[in-house]
Design an enzyme around this catalytic site. Structure first.
Site, PDB file in Angstrom:
ATOM      1  N   CYS A 122       5.082 -15.115   9.765  1.00  0.00           N
ATOM      2  CA  CYS A 122       3.863 -15.455  10.556  1.00  0.00           C
ATOM      3  C   CYS A 122       3.407 -16.793  10.896  1.00  0.00           C
ATOM      4  CB  CYS A 122       2.751 -14.610   9.689  1.00  0.00           C
ATOM      5  SG  CYS A 122       3.088 -12.895   9.203  1.00  0.00           S
ATOM      6  N   HIS A 251      -3.491 -17.087  12.770  1.00  0.00           N
ATOM      7  CA  HIS A 251      -2.577 -15.856  12.633  1.00  0.00           C
ATOM      8  C   HIS A 251      -3.615 -14.765  12.573  1.00  0.00           C
ATOM      9  CE1 HIS A 251       0.040 -12.847  11.320  1.00  0.00           C
ATOM     10  NE2 HIS A 251      -0.077 -12.945   9.912  1.00  0.00           N
ATOM     11  N   ASN A 285      -1.804  -6.688  12.608  1.00  0.00           N
ATOM     12  CA  ASN A 285      -1.063  -7.891  12.463  1.00  0.00           C
ATOM     13  C   ASN A 285       0.423  -7.813  12.637  1.00  0.00           C
ATOM     14  OD1 ASN A 285       0.599  -9.781  10.908  1.00  0.00           O
ATOM     15  ND2 ASN A 285      -0.818  -9.732   8.891  1.00  0.00           N
TER      16      ASN A 285
HETATM   17  O1  UT7 Z   1       0.621 -11.778   7.436  1.00  0.00           O
HETATM   18  C1  UT7 Z   1       1.120 -12.284   6.320  1.00  0.00           C
HETATM   19  C2  UT7 Z   1       0.130 -12.863   5.391  1.00  0.00           C
HETATM   20  N1  UT7 Z   1      -0.571 -11.643   4.805  1.00  0.00           N
HETATM   21  C3  UT7 Z   1      -1.929 -11.902   4.533  1.00  0.00           C
HETATM   22  O2  UT7 Z   1      -2.524 -12.752   4.974  1.00  0.00           O
HETATM   23  C4  UT7 Z   1      -2.496 -10.725   3.789  1.00  0.00           C
HETATM   24  C5  UT7 Z   1      -3.646 -11.172   2.854  1.00  0.00           C
HETATM   25  N2  UT7 Z   1      -4.197  -9.846   2.045  1.00  0.00           N
HETATM   26  C6  UT7 Z   1      -5.033  -8.961   2.683  1.00  0.00           C
HETATM   27  O3  UT7 Z   1      -5.144  -9.213   3.939  1.00  0.00           O
HETATM   28  C7  UT7 Z   1      -5.576  -8.027   1.793  1.00  0.00           C
HETATM   29  O4  UT7 Z   1      -5.284  -8.261   0.504  1.00  0.00           O
HETATM   30  C8  UT7 Z   1      -4.953  -6.545   1.995  1.00  0.00           C
HETATM   31  C9  UT7 Z   1      -5.468  -6.280   3.223  1.00  0.00           C
HETATM   32  C10 UT7 Z   1      -3.586  -6.474   2.177  1.00  0.00           C
HETATM   33  C11 UT7 Z   1      -5.596  -5.639   0.956  1.00  0.00           C
HETATM   34  O5  UT7 Z   1      -6.966  -5.662   0.969  1.00  0.00           O
HETATM   35  P1  UT7 Z   1      -7.913  -6.041  -0.380  1.00  0.00           P
HETATM   36  O6  UT7 Z   1      -9.352  -5.922  -0.371  1.00  0.00           O
HETATM   37  O7  UT7 Z   1      -7.029  -7.125  -1.267  1.00  0.00           O
HETATM   38  O8  UT7 Z   1      -7.479  -4.553  -1.304  1.00  0.00           O
HETATM   39  P2  UT7 Z   1      -6.506  -4.597  -2.691  1.00  0.00           P
HETATM   40  O9  UT7 Z   1      -5.039  -4.727  -2.474  1.00  0.00           O
HETATM   41  O10 UT7 Z   1      -7.255  -5.407  -3.676  1.00  0.00           O
HETATM   42  O11 UT7 Z   1      -6.971  -3.038  -2.987  1.00  0.00           O
HETATM   43  C12 UT7 Z   1      -8.469  -2.665  -3.467  1.00  0.00           C
HETATM   44  C13 UT7 Z   1      -8.569  -1.124  -3.802  1.00  0.00           C
HETATM   45  C14 UT7 Z   1      -7.496  -0.476  -4.495  1.00  0.00           C
HETATM   46  O12 UT7 Z   1      -8.037   0.619  -5.206  1.00  0.00           O
HETATM   47  P3  UT7 Z   1      -8.477   0.269  -6.827  1.00  0.00           P
HETATM   48  O13 UT7 Z   1      -7.424  -0.121  -7.559  1.00  0.00           O
HETATM   49  O14 UT7 Z   1      -9.549  -0.863  -6.654  1.00  0.00           O
HETATM   50  O15 UT7 Z   1      -9.133   1.686  -7.226  1.00  0.00           O
HETATM   51  C15 UT7 Z   1      -6.431  -0.205  -3.799  1.00  0.00           C
HETATM   52  O16 UT7 Z   1      -5.401   0.965  -4.233  1.00  0.00           O
HETATM   53  O17 UT7 Z   1      -8.408  -0.451  -2.503  1.00  0.00           O
HETATM   54  C16 UT7 Z   1      -7.266   0.458  -2.571  1.00  0.00           C
HETATM   55  N3  UT7 Z   1      -6.550   0.453  -1.197  1.00  0.00           N
HETATM   56  C17 UT7 Z   1      -6.899   1.217  -0.240  1.00  0.00           C
HETATM   57  N4  UT7 Z   1      -8.088   2.116  -0.343  1.00  0.00           N
HETATM   58  C18 UT7 Z   1      -8.001   2.853   0.937  1.00  0.00           C
HETATM   59  C19 UT7 Z   1      -5.589  -0.395  -0.913  1.00  0.00           C
HETATM   60  N5  UT7 Z   1      -5.138  -0.062   0.342  1.00  0.00           N
HETATM   61  C20 UT7 Z   1      -5.743   0.866   0.855  1.00  0.00           C
HETATM   62  C21 UT7 Z   1      -6.224   1.732   2.035  1.00  0.00           C
HETATM   63  N6  UT7 Z   1      -7.066   2.505   2.063  1.00  0.00           N
HETATM   64  N7  UT7 Z   1      -5.445   1.584   3.153  1.00  0.00           N
END
Ligand code: UT7
Length: 329
Positions: A122, A251, A285
């Site tokens: 990215c 980005h 993204n």
């Molecule tokens: O472009 C390359 C560089 N990449 C980045 O900069 C990405 C950086 N990271 C992020 O943007 C975020 O971490 C994500 C968007 C990837 C994920 O968001 P998050 O707020 O960090 O969610 P998480 O992975 O910590 O998940 C929180 C909860 C989990 O449930 P529990 O374990 O708390 O019950 C996940 O299972 O949300 C759940 N979850 C979802 N729920 C509904 C994860 N994905 C989804 C989804 N819909 N799509």
């Protein structure tokens, strides 16, 4: 002792034009929620995306790059023969060889181009603009077509809710060439190889293809703490202050990351009215394509104008990062 010739090139460089391309198919959050356990509200709240574009099965990364590159050339008022080098930033070509840049150059009509792919994920577009600018200043290239293009849907498990909601397809491009006054500040780039395992591709996955994975929270923490200081180093390297920035184009990884970077820059002196790219809302993204695509969309919407001072900063797998200040074409 034998001495050798070394070239010298243009005293200054700038972006001469930009262009972008997105596939036709719009995919909404509601459509994704039919095939995985997610919701429009969760995606809007956590990532800020409302819709994204997916390429069709027969639409290749190189096809999208050709269209974006041709538009950037037209925007620059240049013919393919005015360019001698093509850099294709990407991390999602279906095969490592043949490289994409040579194919794009041939299809656009850039004869015998110097052509290479650059993979800094990215951060690839900012790495490529820095490389192109230095090639022109060193005399190794006359004008460079720089493209960021990705077909991430080839590499993401379409049922993986952690990634399939984020990543999308598209291409953005810019032409880098000589200028009377400097219009591209020094690139500030680097990597955090100790975090290499936080984003990658598994050799096999449920779709039979390689499957992209990321430790979202680790990358989020890194991006929201490390990227603003890197962007500020690019501002300092350009010899300006945060108050001089008209437009911030980070980005487009996650709207919450974009807003966090903007907040830190404003705390460091950037103006409240600084325009901040939010192209992720309608584009998702698109990795190396996200910055030039955002710049092109914002210009078309009248949110930025030629001569504006824009701060670009890319970050992603590697982990790799790069940023520079540019004058908008
Ligand atoms: O472009 C390359 C560089 N990449 C980045 O900069 C990405 C950086 N990271 C992020 O943007 C975020 O971490 C994500 C968007 C990837 C994920 O968001 P998050 O707020 O960090 O969610 P998480 O992975 O910590 O998940 C929180 C909860 C989990 O449930 P529990 O374990 O708390 O019950 C996940 O299972 O949300 C759940 N979850 C979802 N729920 C509904 C994860 N994905 C989804 C989804 N819909 N799509």
């Amino acid at each position: 002792m034998t001495t050798l010739n070394q070239r010298t090139g243009a005293a200054a460089t700038r972006l001469l034009g930009v262009g972008s391309y997105q596939p036709e198919r719009v995919v909404t959050n509601d459509e994704l929620s039919l095939i995985m356990d997610t919701s429009d509200q969760w995606i809007l709240d956590r990532v800020g995306i409302s819709e994204r574009r997916f390429a069709g099965p027969d639409e290749r990364l190189v096809d999208m790059a050709v269209i974006a590159g041709s538009k950037a050339l037209a925007d620059s008022g240049l013919a393919p023969s005015d360019v001698d080098t093509v850099i294709l930033a990407n991390c999602t070509m279906p095969h490592p060889i043949p490289n994409g840049a040579a194919q794009v150059a041939d299809r656009i009509g850039v004869k015998a181009a110097g052509a290479f792919d650059l993979n800094a994920a990215c951060a690839g577009f900012c790495y490529s603009v820095g490389t192109a600018s230095d090639l022109v200043r060193a005399g190794s290239a006359g004008r460079v077509l720089v493209i960021g293009a990705e077909k991430l849907t080839d590499w993401v498990d379409p049922t993986d809710r952690a990634n399939a909601i984020i990543f999308a397809d598209g291409a953005g491009a810019a032409v880098v060439g000589p200028a009377d006054e400097p219009g591209i500040g020094p690139v500030v780039w680097g990597s955090a190889g100790d975090l290499v395992d936080t984003i990658g591709m598994n050799p096999t996955g449920p779709t039979g293809n390689k499957v992209l994975y990321q430790e979202g929270q680790s990358v989020f923490r890194w991006a929201t703490t490390q990227i603003a200081p890197i962007a500020l180093r690019a501002v300092e390297a350009a010899g300006i202050t945060p108050a001089d920035i008209d437009v911030l184009i980070p980005h487009q990884a996650n709207l919450r990351i974009v807003e966090s970077i903007a907040k830190k820059l404003r705390a460091a002196g950037a103006r409240p009215e600084m325009v901040v790219a939010d192209d992720i809302v309608h584009s998702g993204n698109t990795s190396s394509a996200s910055i030039p695509m955002a710049m092109d969309h914002m210009r078309a919407a009248g949110r930025i104008k030629p001569g504006d001072v824009a701060l670009l900063v890319g970050f992603g797998a590697g982990l790799s990062y790069a940023g520079q200040v540019v004058i908008c074409p």
